[in-house]
Design an enzyme around this catalytic site. Structure first.
Site, PDB file in Angstrom:
ATOM      1  N   ASP A  13      34.146  37.007  43.904  1.00 60.98           N
ATOM      2  CA  ASP A  13      34.601  36.576  44.859  1.00 60.98           C
ATOM      3  C   ASP A  13      34.146  37.204  46.212  1.00 60.98           C
ATOM      4  O   ASP A  13      34.870  37.856  46.733  1.00 60.98           O
ATOM      5  CB  ASP A  13      36.301  37.123  44.765  1.00 60.98           C
ATOM      6  CG  ASP A  13      36.838  36.947  43.405  1.00 60.98           C
ATOM      7  OD1 ASP A  13      36.350  36.196  43.210  1.00 60.98           O
ATOM      8  OD2 ASP A  13      37.995  37.665  43.480  1.00 60.98           O
ATOM      9  N   GLU A 191      41.253  27.580  45.324  1.00 57.71           N
ATOM     10  CA  GLU A 191      41.264  28.312  46.045  1.00 57.71           C
ATOM     11  C   GLU A 191      40.039  29.077  47.327  1.00 57.71           C
ATOM     12  O   GLU A 191      39.205  28.302  47.097  1.00 57.71           O
ATOM     13  CB  GLU A 191      41.746  29.607  45.187  1.00 57.71           C
ATOM     14  CG  GLU A 191      40.838  29.944  44.036  1.00 57.71           C
ATOM     15  CD  GLU A 191      41.068  30.359  42.438  1.00 57.71           C
ATOM     16  OE1 GLU A 191      41.391  30.533  42.962  1.00 57.71           O
ATOM     17  OE2 GLU A 191      40.894  30.294  41.846  1.00 57.71           O
TER      18      GLU A 191
END
Length: 536
Positions: A13, A191
């Site tokens: 991420d 997301e």
């Protein structure tokens, strides 16, 4: 050239931020403490870990957080003379709910002390903070829907679009209406939102497709910050979902950055699967792709395909990559080396000490290996498919409930451990505790049964991983040849895809030292050294 992954091993991420000529990347740490890894670079090629900012109880307490929960998807930015870090602490994994709480911390210097957190909201995870040109600030996160109904048009009802709301920095609160600005593409599972502004457009990148082999970076743009957003002509900016032969798989979830000269790059996470089962034993890693802006006002990967490449051009003046292949720690500096982390607890003094016996890392045996609350396990990331780790341990177990040694560890369901313990008739023994991932209740197997008698004195322990195979070794400290113990074990299960499969967990493999004492007496174990060496 930039050689991917730029941050090998468990570093998912990636949120990237440039301040002047300095680049910073923040990555998720999930249940590992301290929270969030921040790496620094001056050339996008060489990266160095400079801070884990969530380091005290007031900022982060993950005791009781399930595996693969904790700190998800941080966003790092710089504005108003300080750094801003947004992150989620996820408290639930299975079932319909997530219980995802979002916070903001700040610091004037990235390597200094960070503030106590300001609570923001809990409507979903993967938050980010966008600083607009007019000084206003906007908070984004995905919206989590626990119901079966779908009213927003998102391709997956639980991942119910991207929310936008204004952040009042002075009042430290969200203000104004909450708007759902993007439902995602047909890929679904939207997301990881990040906004940036260029030439009058607001560009939004999101992650879609989950964390497995269908992962993507999707791009959209709008003239207004709250939409409507039109999707990129190719829909996905980065993905390997239709190219199983590509060396970098599971590509998605990243952020855009420009060099001072205006060159465009985009981070993304990735995985490097091993045959034959395509298990990513190094977890989700961080990569970087060179991009270009075309005349249509859209961003594309420079080489013309959304499939990420291993080598991409670096900015002018970049140095040759320098990555050490061997790291050795003698625990003589009085503080834990930067490579190491532990699990969940903000009270590390209860699980280890570097001063109780100078020159040693002392672990205090606490709860069992795999506990979600307080276990004494200090480990570093696996960064290579082939490696060897060694340590020297001294311990005086009195009963079989006291065990200390070396472990190849992912979570409570997926690990192998070589432990020194006490047997009623054999005396001190080395045994192997293995949890190979396919036991839903986390039951152990014991590949060498009761164990091998080892007598008194300190022992050297080693773990050697070559691809999907793990072998443990031991010898009396400083004496004799290394002796193999137990069978070849399945190292590949210590991976994202092991056990429950690619969406069942998504952190990464560690190797390190552990001690547990389920009598409750906290019997210690002392470790004199730790060495990690790449074998290929």
């Amino acid at each position: 050239m930039i050689r991917n992954p730029i941050l090998p091993g468990f570093n998912p991420d990636p949120s990237i931020c440039r301040v002047g000529e300095d680049y910073y990347i923040a990555t998720s740490t999930f249940e590992w403490y301290p929270g969030v890894q921040i790496h620094h670079s001056r050339d996008l090629v060489n990266w160095r870990l400079v801070r884990r900012p969530l380091e005290r109880k007031s900022q982060l307490d993950m005791r009781g957080n399930p595996d693969s929960c904790g700190v998800w998807a941080p966003c790092l930015s710089y504005a108003d003379g300080q750094f801003w870090l947004v992150y989620t602490d996820v408290k639930r994994f299975d079932g319909s709910f997530k219980d995802a709480h979002n916070y903001i911390v700040t610091a004037p210097a990235v390597d200094g002390e960070w503030s106590d957190p300001v609570y923001v909201n809990s409507s979903g995870f993967d938050p980010s903070l966008f600083h607009d040109e007019d000084g206003r600030k906007w908070f984004l996160n995905m919206q989590w829907n626990h119901r079966p109904e779908n009213h927003t048009g998102a391709a997956h009802n639980a991942f119910d679009g991207i929310l936008l709301q204004e952040w009042d920095a002075k009042g430290k609160r969200l203000v104004g209406p909450v708007k759902n600005i993007f439902a995602g593409s047909r890929q679904g599972l939207v997301e990881g939102p990040h906004l940036f502004r260029r030439n009058g457009w607001y560009y939004l990148t999101t992650a879609e497709g989950g964390t497995g082999y269908d992962h993507v970076v999707t791009m959209a743009r709008s003239r207004m910050i709250d939409g409507p957003y039109e999707i990129h002509p190719d829909i996905h900016l980065i993905t390997a979902k239709d190219h199983p032969e590509a060396p970098l798989q599971r590509a998605g979830h990243g952020q855009y950055v420009e060099t001072p000269a205006g060159e465009a790059y985009h981070t993304h996470l990735c995985g490097r699967p091993l045959p034959p089962q395509r298990r990513c034993t190094l977890g989700r890693e961080t990569a970087l792709q060179k991009c270009i802006w075309r005349d249509d006002g859209w961003l594309y990967l420079e080489h013309g395909s959304p499939v990420p490449e291993v080598e991409v051009p670096a900015p002018d003046g970049a140095a040759t990559a320098e990555k050490p292949q061997s790291v050795s720690c003698a625990f003589s500096e009085g503080e834990l080396p930067a490579d190491f982390q532990w699990l969940r607890t903000p009270e590390p003094e209860r699980i280890f000490s570097l001063s109780a016996r100078p020159g040693h890392l002392r672990l205090f045996g606490r709860e069992s290996i795999g506990s979600w609350f307080e276990q004494a396990l200090v480990a570093r990331r696996q960064e290579h498919h082939d490696f060897r780790a060694e340590t020297t341990v001294e311990a005086a177990p009195e009963v079989y409930q006291q065990v200390a040694g070396l472990t190849h560890y992912y979570n409570r369901y997926k690990f192998h451990a070589l432990g020194l313990t006490m047997h009623e008739t054999l005396g001190r023994v080395l045994t192997i505790l293995s949890c190979p991932g396919d036991y839903p209740d986390g039951s152990l197997t014991f590949p060498v049964g009761s164990g091998v008698a080892v007598g008194e004195g300190p022992l050297e322990l080693a773990a050697e991983v070559r691809g999907n195979d793990l072998r443990f070794f031991w010898r009396p400290a400083g004496a004799g040849d290394w002796q193999a113990i137990g069978p070849v074990l399945d190292a590949g299960v210590v991976s994202d895809e092991g056990g429950r499969g690619e969406h069942g967990s998504f952190t990464g493999a560690f190797v390190g030292m552990f001690a547990f004492d389920i009598t409750g007496r906290a019997v210690p174990a002392d470790f004199a050294r730790f060495a990690y060496t790449a074998l290929s």
